[in-house]
Scaffold this active site. Structure first.
Site, PDB file in Angstrom:
ATOM      1  N   CYS A  24      -2.665   0.238  -4.665  1.00  0.00           N
ATOM      2  CA  CYS A  24      -1.799   0.524  -3.407  1.00  0.00           C
ATOM      3  C   CYS A  24      -2.069   1.717  -2.846  1.00  0.00           C
ATOM      4  O   CYS A  24      -1.579   2.058  -1.642  1.00  0.00           O
ATOM      5  CB  CYS A  24      -0.321   0.836  -4.039  1.00  0.00           C
ATOM      6  SG  CYS A  24       0.374  -0.774  -4.555  1.00  0.00           S
ATOM      7  N   LYS A  27      -3.043   0.848   1.057  1.00  0.00           N
ATOM      8  CA  LYS A  27      -2.088   0.659   2.073  1.00  0.00           C
ATOM      9  C   LYS A  27      -2.436   1.400   3.304  1.00  0.00           C
ATOM     10  O   LYS A  27      -3.080   2.532   3.237  1.00  0.00           O
ATOM     11  CB  LYS A  27      -0.655   0.994   1.607  1.00  0.00           C
ATOM     12  CG  LYS A  27       0.032   0.061   0.901  1.00  0.00           C
ATOM     13  CD  LYS A  27       1.330   0.554   0.547  1.00  0.00           C
ATOM     14  CE  LYS A  27       2.214  -0.468  -0.003  1.00  0.00           C
ATOM     15  NZ  LYS A  27       3.650   0.013  -0.181  1.00  0.00           N
ATOM     16  N   ASP A  98       8.154  -6.846  -6.480  1.00  0.00           N
ATOM     17  CA  ASP A  98       9.183  -6.471  -5.314  1.00  0.00           C
ATOM     18  C   ASP A  98      10.294  -7.382  -5.584  1.00  0.00           C
ATOM     19  O   ASP A  98      11.516  -7.137  -4.817  1.00  0.00           O
ATOM     20  CB  ASP A  98       8.281  -6.712  -3.878  1.00  0.00           C
ATOM     21  CG  ASP A  98       7.503  -5.587  -3.562  1.00  0.00           C
ATOM     22  OD1 ASP A  98       7.793  -4.630  -4.122  1.00  0.00           O
ATOM     23  OD2 ASP A  98       6.467  -6.013  -2.797  1.00  0.00           O
ATOM     24  N   HIS A 147      -4.558 -19.581  -1.727  1.00  0.00           N
ATOM     25  CA  HIS A 147      -5.559 -19.716  -0.737  1.00  0.00           C
ATOM     26  C   HIS A 147      -6.754 -18.884  -1.169  1.00  0.00           C
ATOM     27  O   HIS A 147      -6.497 -17.717  -1.638  1.00  0.00           O
ATOM     28  CB  HIS A 147      -4.879 -19.454   0.508  1.00  0.00           C
ATOM     29  CG  HIS A 147      -5.730 -19.670   1.646  1.00  0.00           C
ATOM     30  ND1 HIS A 147      -6.254 -20.933   1.797  1.00  0.00           N
ATOM     31  CD2 HIS A 147      -6.515 -18.940   2.530  1.00  0.00           C
ATOM     32  CE1 HIS A 147      -7.188 -20.861   3.005  1.00  0.00           C
ATOM     33  NE2 HIS A 147      -7.409 -19.589   3.253  1.00  0.00           N
TER      34      HIS A 147
END
Length: 356
Positions: A24, A27, A98, A147
């Site tokens: 993270c 970010k 999340d 994907h």
């Protein structure tokens, strides 16, 4: 039970060397992100959209009917560790978090895989994907699609979907004055990752890093069902200060963090004092430091640890004082022994104060 991973003969390869940042800490800085979102303008907002981007919440929530709302989120990043299997586990744990932070239960995931296919052996990429699959299996969900693309840097993550009763959605903007703040995991992941990048992290620190970043935030749905729990978010890339500030701004109140009560991973305070701090920590402070007040007398490392980017960090719960014991009880039942009361919410201008 987690499957035993076979030894990878290519383990000496430093996966983190392929990327400019990890976890993270990748970010976009909060100030830059705020400017991007501000310039993008508002899009279509259907009546059924219960949670969108307006308060920088953890996931979108769309009401399906009177009994169900869909929680939708995505998260992906570059390697934070060199072991490909552990990288996959960490990225998947972080993405699913999340859903838990909104009070939801995950139902399925889609994999996002971007790899430098001419530089990374197929076996290494397979280990990354397998790590993500094992975490999803632990969460009780399938990876139902995804994907893949050829990329300059290795990137892995998930789209995670979940369900929650509309009455149990716990936004980051619903904290109330008088609430108590409880943090589910200790801080310091960014510090450990900075030491790892410089090859200065001891084995005990590495074990802490893996254990903390692969622990699913399963208390989320149980916490959302408790009377007196008003808001939940998870502490990730913007650090405790950044996500606490989002909670304060969303609810229009002052968040007070009592620094001596904040749980830390073992050894990270000393490591931060020795300079093992990520670049993201400085970018975080540059983005929101003007709204954070550090009281006199705090340890020198307080700012660095308050802004330390947490990958797959803990849940931050805002609850009524009478609900604290129940909140801590849920954390304990789910194996979160470090969960602790760390502060409170007060009426006043939106901002964050760190007390000694």
């Amino acid at each position: 039970m987690q499957q035993q991973r076979p030894m990878n003969p290519l383990a000496p390869m430093r996966l983190t060397s392929f990327s400019h940042g990890g976890g993270c800490g990748c970010k976009i800085a909060p100030g830059v992100l705020s400017e991007i979102l501000r310039s993008s303008g508002a899009g279509l907002i259907p009546p059924a959209l219960m949670v969108g981007i307006e308060t920088a919440d953890d996931a979108a929530v769309y009401r399906l009917n009177d009994e169900q709302a869909l929680v939708a989120t995505t998260d992906f990043f570059m390697p934070i560790v060199d072991d490909p299997y552990e990288f996959g586990r960490i990225a998947a744990t972080n993405a699913i978090s999340d859903v838990y932070a909104m009070g939801g239960r995950p139902i399925l995931a889609l994999a996002l895989v971007a790899m430098p296919v001419n530089q990374l052996p197929v076996e290494v990429i397979g280990d990354i994907v397998r790590g993500g699959q094992d975490v999803c299996r632990a969460a009780g969900i399938p990876i139902a699609g995804g994907h893949t693309i050829d990329s300059v840097e290795p990137i892995y993550g998930l789209v995670a979907l979940g369900l929650v009763h509309p009455d149990r959605v716990r936004r980051n903007a619903d904290a109330r004055p008088g609430d108590v703040l409880v943090l589910g995991k200790p801080l310091g992941v960014g510090v450990l990752s900075a030491a790892l990048k410089k090859e200065k992290l001891p084995e005990s620190g590495y074990r802490q890093l893996i254990a903390n970043t692969t622990k699913l935030n399963t208390p989320g749905p149980k916490l959302a069902a408790l009377e007196g729990v008003h808001a939940i978010t998870d502490v990730t890339g913007f650090g405790l200060a950044g996500h606490g500030l989002e909670l304060a701004r969303g609810a229009g109140l002052r968040v007070v963090i009592e620094w001596p009560r904040v749980p830390l991973l073992e050894g990270v305070a000393a490591m931060a004092a020795d300079g093992f701090v990520t670049g993201a920590s400085g970018r975080n402070w540059a983005g929101y430091g003007a709204s954070v007040s550090l009281s006199a007398g705090l340890p020198d490392v307080t700012q660095a640890l308050m802004t330390d980017p947490q990958t797959a960090g803990g849940l931050l719960v805002s609850c009524a004082p009478e609900a604290v014991d129940a909140v801590l009880g849920v954390f304990r039942e789910e194996g979160f022994e470090s969960a602790a009361v760390i502060g409170r919410c007060e009426a006043g201008p939106a901002g964050l104060v760190v007390e000694g």
